[in-house]
Motif scaffolding. Structure first.
Motif, PDB file in Angstrom:
ATOM      1  N   ARG A 198       0.789  -1.238   0.000  1.00 13.71           N
ATOM      2  CA  ARG A 198       0.000   0.000   0.000  1.00 13.71           C
ATOM      3  C   ARG A 198       0.824   1.293   0.000  1.00 13.71           C
ATOM      4  NH1 ARG A 198      -1.855  -1.422   5.995  1.00 13.71           N
ATOM      5  NH2 ARG A 198      -3.044  -2.988   4.860  1.00 13.71           N
ATOM      6  N   ASP A 199       2.033   1.256   0.513  1.00 12.52           N
ATOM      7  CA  ASP A 199       2.828   2.489   0.504  1.00 12.52           C
ATOM      8  C   ASP A 199       3.217   2.914  -0.916  1.00 12.52           C
ATOM      9  OD1 ASP A 199       2.985   1.839   3.424  1.00 12.52           O
ATOM     10  OD2 ASP A 199       4.227   3.650   3.394  1.00 12.52           O
ATOM     11  N   LEU A 200       3.157   1.971  -1.855  1.00 10.64           N
ATOM     12  CA  LEU A 200       3.408   2.336  -3.247  1.00 10.64           C
ATOM     13  C   LEU A 200       2.364   3.357  -3.698  1.00 10.64           C
ATOM     14  CD1 LEU A 200       4.969   1.833  -5.906  1.00 10.64           C
ATOM     15  CD2 LEU A 200       3.369   0.005  -6.400  1.00 10.64           C
ATOM     16  N   VAL A 201       1.120   3.139  -3.303  1.00 12.50           N
ATOM     17  CA  VAL A 201       0.047   4.071  -3.669  1.00 12.50           C
ATOM     18  C   VAL A 201       0.280   5.429  -3.001  1.00 12.50           C
ATOM     19  CG1 VAL A 201      -2.440   4.465  -3.669  1.00 12.50           C
ATOM     20  CG2 VAL A 201      -1.544   2.132  -3.883  1.00 12.50           C
ATOM     21  N   ARG A 202       0.666   5.375  -1.736  1.00  9.64           N
ATOM     22  CA  ARG A 202       0.909   6.624  -0.999  1.00  9.64           C
ATOM     23  C   ARG A 202       1.974   7.473  -1.706  1.00  9.64           C
ATOM     24  NH1 ARG A 202       4.402   8.270   3.090  1.00  9.64           N
ATOM     25  NH2 ARG A 202       5.428   6.250   3.058  1.00  9.64           N
ATOM     26  N   LEU A 203       3.042   6.837  -2.142  1.00  8.42           N
ATOM     27  CA  LEU A 203       4.117   7.581  -2.796  1.00  8.42           C
ATOM     28  C   LEU A 203       3.712   8.061  -4.189  1.00  8.42           C
ATOM     29  CD1 LEU A 203       7.227   5.441  -1.791  1.00  8.42           C
ATOM     30  CD2 LEU A 203       6.402   7.546  -0.756  1.00  8.42           C
ATOM     31  N   LEU A 204       2.999   7.185  -4.922  1.00  6.59           N
ATOM     32  CA  LEU A 204       2.579   7.563  -6.273  1.00  6.59           C
ATOM     33  C   LEU A 204       1.646   8.768  -6.254  1.00  6.59           C
ATOM     34  CD1 LEU A 204       1.914   4.185  -8.126  1.00  6.59           C
ATOM     35  CD2 LEU A 204       3.490   5.997  -8.824  1.00  6.59           C
ATOM     36  N   GLN A 205       0.781   8.816  -5.243  1.00  7.75           N
ATOM     37  CA  GLN A 205      -0.183   9.917  -5.151  1.00  7.75           C
ATOM     38  C   GLN A 205       0.495  11.270  -5.038  1.00  7.75           C
ATOM     39  OE1 GLN A 205      -3.541  10.037  -2.682  1.00  7.75           O
ATOM     40  NE2 GLN A 205      -4.628   9.261  -4.473  1.00  7.75           N
ATOM     41  N   ASP A 206       1.690  11.274  -4.494  1.00 10.96           N
ATOM     42  CA  ASP A 206       2.409  12.528  -4.332  1.00 10.96           C
ATOM     43  C   ASP A 206       3.030  12.996  -5.648  1.00 10.96           C
ATOM     44  OD1 ASP A 206       2.398  14.069  -2.126  1.00 10.96           O
ATOM     45  OD2 ASP A 206       4.410  13.542  -1.440  1.00 10.96           O
ATOM     46  N   LEU A 207       2.962  12.131  -6.665  1.00 12.88           N
ATOM     47  CA  LEU A 207       3.638  12.448  -7.927  1.00 12.88           C
ATOM     48  C   LEU A 207       2.678  12.587  -9.106  1.00 12.88           C
ATOM     49  CD1 LEU A 207       6.662   9.987  -7.608  1.00 12.88           C
ATOM     50  CD2 LEU A 207       6.667  12.446  -7.221  1.00 12.88           C
ATOM     51  N   VAL A 208       1.373  12.571  -8.826  1.00 14.59           N
ATOM     52  CA  VAL A 208       0.424  12.590  -9.957  1.00 14.59           C
ATOM     53  C   VAL A 208       0.493  13.887 -10.762  1.00 14.59           C
ATOM     54  CG1 VAL A 208      -1.263  10.872  -9.234  1.00 14.59           C
ATOM     55  CG2 VAL A 208      -1.409  13.194  -8.344  1.00 14.59           C
ATOM     56  N   HIS A 209       1.165  14.905 -10.240  1.00 10.99           N
ATOM     57  CA  HIS A 209       1.300  16.125 -11.015  1.00 10.99           C
ATOM     58  C   HIS A 209       2.324  15.974 -12.147  1.00 10.99           C
ATOM     59  CE1 HIS A 209       4.223  16.260  -7.751  1.00 10.99           C
ATOM     60  NE2 HIS A 209       4.965  17.013  -8.535  1.00 10.99           N
ATOM     61  N   LEU A 210       3.107  14.892 -12.120  1.00 11.63           N
ATOM     62  CA  LEU A 210       4.051  14.643 -13.219  1.00 11.63           C
ATOM     63  C   LEU A 210       3.358  13.753 -14.261  1.00 11.63           C
ATOM     64  CD1 LEU A 210       7.215  13.812 -11.065  1.00 11.63           C
ATOM     65  CD2 LEU A 210       6.684  15.986 -12.184  1.00 11.63           C
ATOM     66  N   PRO A 211       3.407  14.159 -15.548  1.00 17.40           N
ATOM     67  CA  PRO A 211       2.617  13.472 -16.587  1.00 17.40           C
ATOM     68  C   PRO A 211       2.808  11.951 -16.613  1.00 17.40           C
ATOM     69  CG  PRO A 211       3.676  15.425 -17.481  1.00 17.40           C
ATOM     70  CD  PRO A 211       4.164  15.301 -16.081  1.00 17.40           C
ATOM     71  N   ASN A 212       4.063  11.465 -16.585  1.00 17.27           N
ATOM     72  CA  ASN A 212       4.264  10.007 -16.667  1.00 17.27           C
ATOM     73  C   ASN A 212       3.577   9.277 -15.525  1.00 17.27           C
ATOM     74  OD1 ASN A 212       6.368  11.637 -17.672  1.00 17.27           O
ATOM     75  ND2 ASN A 212       7.542   9.804 -18.173  1.00 17.27           N
ATOM     76  N   PHE A 213       3.594   9.907 -14.357  1.00 13.00           N
ATOM     77  CA  PHE A 213       3.003   9.241 -13.201  1.00 13.00           C
ATOM     78  C   PHE A 213       1.481   9.357 -13.224  1.00 13.00           C
ATOM     79  CE2 PHE A 213       7.368   9.888 -11.895  1.00 13.00           C
ATOM     80  CZ  PHE A 213       7.681   8.617 -11.444  1.00 13.00           C
TER      81      PHE A 213
END
Lengths: 137, 482
Positions: free
Chosen positions: B216-231
């Motif tokens: 689940r921490d993968l989701v937590r970290l990814l959410q912080d990067l959704v402003h970057l197009p690839n993510f």
């Protein structure tokens, strides 16, 4: 290695101990050298430690210090532990040492032992904590 | 005269590892020049020779290749001993190493990957742990660059040795990218950021099955990067098109939610020195005596600009990776909730504070008694309760944030989060972490809105999960043996 609670004023460079530096005062000039008073402690007691020369800048609060051949004696009327000319201080670590701030061995009035005038014994507690570095928190 | 690996300040004792490597080098120096002896060393000689060669590699740049050839000739243990020595130097000395030695350390790590040495994964973990979150100094960015370059250029080799290296790298760089993408207009950072993005996207797109293991921490970290197009694209696929990951067995994001993240990952974002100090604080320092230690810790690790984001990692470490024993829980040792309270108070930026609260409450949202550990959710509960009534703001802000998360973290999974949060509360009472929830529900000072919301949440959990609040005493021996 002696615990700080067991140190007794004497004119001998024979104290081997380890403590953590809690607080440092400002530097002053004594003779031709800089000195700096510090509050140090181990898990049994605290004491005032006098840093001398380049020792003043070598140690910071939180440093764990080993003292070899130190002396606990009166210096200009205040009772301090220091390395002196024959002793040595080394930083051996940081942070990971427990301590108490009372009793403070520099805040105890000592008198010559009636049964052995070469020795000092505790007469009274002047202050439970350091009056120079009062408890911060 | 052989050099030291590390800088020694005046009045500082020499590091024993540094000393022992140098000692071995001094002793064996004549044997370290070709032609090398053909005799088979005894185990004791083998240890000394490994130490001497490592010292040679690190200090004699011009002879490094010769020393490595020597190592290849004598090695009998798959380089296990040698790699463990490199790891020891990295863990104990990295911060103090002189710059040329740091470069050599990276070089020798690459050599060890090329020969697929035993223990290479652990060695890379040591390097990853030396990268400090929120640290934009040249030295730290250099290390970020070197390690991400290793992960990209040695990709095939690493994949063959141990694919989990890639997930350790992914966890680290996702977290670092959150920092690196916040600071704009720095051309040097731009190049590094691109490499970090390339690496993370490559792992996510090509090796998603191993990424699943992060949980689940993968989701937590990814959410912080959704402003970057690839993510943003990865995120979209995660939510809408899980099939795009072409990973058999992965069909929905909740599979990640339901996997508790191993504490190995939270350790990745804490340097060994921070770990030592935090564990000492939580194992030996009495409640009431912590102030000086906290000031020292903050001065060393949190004071420089932008370092604040590190608090998120520290809170995650405290919740997930430092679980005190029952003896300590029952003693007068500084409890985890008090340290978390201090850290929360240390945040000055709103987004950092939000991420710290998320780190603290994250496991509540997915709590499943069968797989989760109550120790991960305990600090938040106790912080809420022990902040009453004097620091009621803390209780308010945490409860508010918890409800905000339930409502908006992932609306598709709201129903499940309601259940999990409700179950968190009931398990905390059942196990005796707190005697009863009355302390919150009947607290006069607590905002009526929050009280009402809490009441609703708890009553919604009626039926078979219902716990009659207040019946179970505070046992204080609730540590789960997992």
């Amino acid at each position: 290695m002696v615990s700080l609670k067991d140190i007794v004023p004497a004119a001998q460079n024979n104290i081997d101990t380890k403590f953590i530096l809690l607080d440092k005062g400002s530097k002053t000039i004594q003779g031709h050298n800089e000195t700096c008073l510090a509050l140090v402690a181990d898990e049994t007691a605290a004491v005032h430690f006098q840093l001398w020369g380049d020792e003043c800048d070598a140690f910071e609060p939180g440093d764990i210090i080993q003292l070899a051949n130190g002396i606990f004696s009166y210096n200009r009327n205040s009772l301090v532990l220091r390395a002196g000319k024959r002793g040595k201080v080394h930083k051996v670590g940081e942070f990971t040492m427990v301590f108490v701030e009372t009793p403070n061995m520099s805040e105890i009035r000592w008198i010559p032992d009636p049964s052995n005038s070469n020795k000092y014994i505790q007469e009274a507690v002047i202050s439970p904590h350091s009056r120079i570095f009062p408890p911060k928190y | 005269m052989p050099l030291n690996l590390s800088r020694i300040a005046s009045h500082e004792v020499e590091n024993p590892t540094d000393l022992s490597l140098r000692g071995a080098f001094e002793l064996l120096e004549p044997k370290l020049r070709p032609p090398f002896a053909l005799t088979i060393p005894t185990p004791q000689e083998y240890l000394l020779l490994n130490k001497a060669i490592l010292h040679g590699v690190l200090c004699e740049t011009h002879f490094a290749k010769t020393h490595i050839k020597h190592l290849h000739a004598i090695v009998t243990d798959g380089y296990g001993l040698f790699v463990s020595l490199v790891a020891k130097v990295t863990n104990e000395l990295y911060v103090k190493l002189v710059e040329p030695v740091k470069c050599q350390l990276i070089w020798v790590a690459k050599e060890m990957i090329d020969v697929q040495a035993v223990g290479v994964h652990d060695l890379l973990v040591c390097f990853l742990r030396q990268i400090v979150g929120g640290d934009f100094s040249d030295g730290n960015l250099w290390l970020c660059f070197e390690i991400v370059s290793i992960l990209l250029t040695k990709w095939d080799c690493l994949l063959e040795v141990e694919p989990m290296i890639l997930t350790s790298g992914l966890y680290t760089y996702l977290r670092l990218l959150a920092d690196h993408s916040r600071l704009l207009s720095n051309p040097k950072l731009e190049a590094l950021k691109q490499l970090e993005i390339d690496f993370c996207i490559k792992v996510l797109r090509e090796q998603f099955s191993v990424c699943l293991k992060i949980g689940r921490d993968l989701v937590r970290l990814l959410q912080d990067l959704v402003h970057l197009p690839n993510f943003r694209a990865v995120w979209k696929d995660l939510v809408l098109n899980p099939g795009n990951f072409k990973t058999p067995g992965f069909s929905k994001i909740s599979q990640l939610y339901n996997t508790r993240t191993s504490s190995q990952y939270s350790l990745l974002r804490i340097t060994p020195e921070m770990e030592t100090q935090l564990r000492f604080l939580l194992t030996y320092v009495k409640l009431g005596s912590q102030k000086r230690y906290q000031a020292w810790f903050a001065k060393k690790f949190l004071c420089e600009p932008n370092r604040e984001t590190l608090i998120v990692d520290i809170v995650r470490f405290i919740c997930c990776a430092h679980h005190p024993t029952n003896e300590i829980i029952q003693s007068d040792i500084l409890p985890r909730w008090a340290v978390v309270g201090w850290l929360l108070n240390h945040c000055t930026k709103n987004y950092v504070q939000a991420n710290v609260k998320l780190a603290l409450l994250y496991d509540w949202l997915f709590f499943d008694e069968r797989v989760d550990n109550i120790m991960n959710i305990e600090p938040a509960m106790l912080l809420m309760v022990y902040s009453l009534p004097r620091y009621i703001d803390v209780t308010h802000t945490l409860l508010e944030f918890l409800f905000l998360l339930v409502d908006s973290y992932d609306v598709e999974h709201k129903d499940n989060m309601v259940k999990c949060v409700s179950s968190s509360f009931s398990v905390l009472v059942k196990k005796g972490v707190i005697r009863s929830l009355d302390v919150l529900t009947s607290c006069d000072a607590l905002s009526p809105l929050l009280k009402e919301r809490l009441g609703k949440l708890l009553s919604g959990a009626g039926g078979k999960n219902y716990i009659p609040w207040g019946v179970v005493g505070a046992l204080k021996t609730y540590r789960c043996i997992v």
